[in-house]
Design an enzyme around this catalytic site. Structure first.
Site, PDB file in Angstrom:
ATOM      1  CG  ASP A   1      -7.430   3.946   2.136  1.00  0.00           C
ATOM      2  OD1 ASP A   1      -8.348   3.550   1.376  1.00  0.00           O
ATOM      3  OD2 ASP A   1      -7.401   5.103   2.599  1.00  0.00           O
TER       4      ASP A   1
ATOM      5  CE  LYS B   1      -1.970   1.471   3.773  1.00  0.00           C
ATOM      6  NZ  LYS B   1      -2.840   1.562   4.962  1.00  0.00           N
TER       7      LYS B   1
END
Length: 268
Positions: A130, A112
């Site tokens: 997210d 991420k």
């Protein structure tokens, strides 16, 4: 829905403050279990004290911990920042690499975080999965998958690669401003007509309009077709965007990104 999001959030962007790839990497590490707003309060002092990889590698641990303490998990994050600086000096000449496969091998950087860095510091398209992104694409029926890497790949098949970074920003903006986790503003959402999860939250327009956050609230309400009076009212009453509750400053548990960094295989 993608086109509607593009119209709604033409200026969507990373809400972490930074000027260099290393600053963005550090800010993103600090953002685990902490609001962007809190991170942005801490990073001016951090960036001034640690301007490059050598500074992080040679940091006094106690001094660094005290600077980043307000972001929570400060001991783990300190280890990540010092380790990141050392790894950059040893393997990359002190500079942050610009590929996913290299980034995910660095301390504190999982998939991420790597996609955040690639998309915003290097202009390399990436999808940032997210909590907001994962929640919304599932609500919209874009995917039923729950694993972040699988979600990233699935959405990447639906959206042109050139749009990946901006799609991430727009979905995250919408999740922070309208499509909240516990009480989405369904009755004031510009995507309501196409959303299969309409009714999950507050449907009555006036009540829903009060749930829309941020300076964009009046414009978002107009795009949702609400009357001008509600849109005007939102200019004065909309709450500021606060994406998540920060962890207690003394917490010592590992941030999710730390676990992600250990299992960040399958670089795309």
């Amino acid at each position: 829905m993608n086109r509607a999001l593009a119209d709604a959030y033409p200026d969507a962007h990373c809400e972490l403050d930074f000027t260099t790839p290393l600053e963005l990497a550090a800010a993103t590490i600090l953002s685990a279990q902490c609001t962007d707003r809190r991170v942005n309060q801490v990073t001016p002092m951090l960036f001034a004290a640690y301007p490059d990889a050598a500074a992080y590698a040679g940091a006094d641990r106690h001094e660094l911990e005290e600077i980043i303490r307000p972001t929570g998990f400060f001991r783990n994050k300190t280890s990540s920042l010092i380790g990141l600086g050392a790894a950059l000096l040893e393997k990359h000449g002190g500079e942050l690499p610009a590929t996913l496969s290299e980034l995910v091998r660095l301390p504190g950087i999982g998939r991420k975080t790597a996609n955040v860095i690639l998309g915003n510091a290097f202009d390399v398209p990436g999808i940032t999965v997210d909590t907001h992104f994962g929640r919304l694409v599932q609500r919209w029926g874009w995917t039923a998958l729950t694993d972040p890497v699988k979600i990233e790949h699935a959405i990447g098949e639906l959206i042109p690669r050139r749009d990946w970074t901006m799609l991430s920003h727009r979905v995250i903006f919408h999740g922070r401003r309208v499509c909240h986790s516990r009480k989405p503003a369904c009755g004031a959402c510009l995507l309501a007509r196409d959303c299969p999860a309409f009714g999950t939250g507050v449907v009555e327009p006036e009540a829903a309009s009060k749930l829309v956050k941020g300076v964009e609230a009046p414009r978002l309400l107009r795009l949702a077709g609400l009357d001008e009076e509600l849109a005007e009212s939102a200019a004065d009453t909309a709450e500021p965007v606060e994406p998540a509750e920060p962890e207690p400053a003394g917490s010592t548990g590992p941030p999710p990104e730390a676990a992600e960094a250990k299992s960040a295989g399958d670089p795309r």
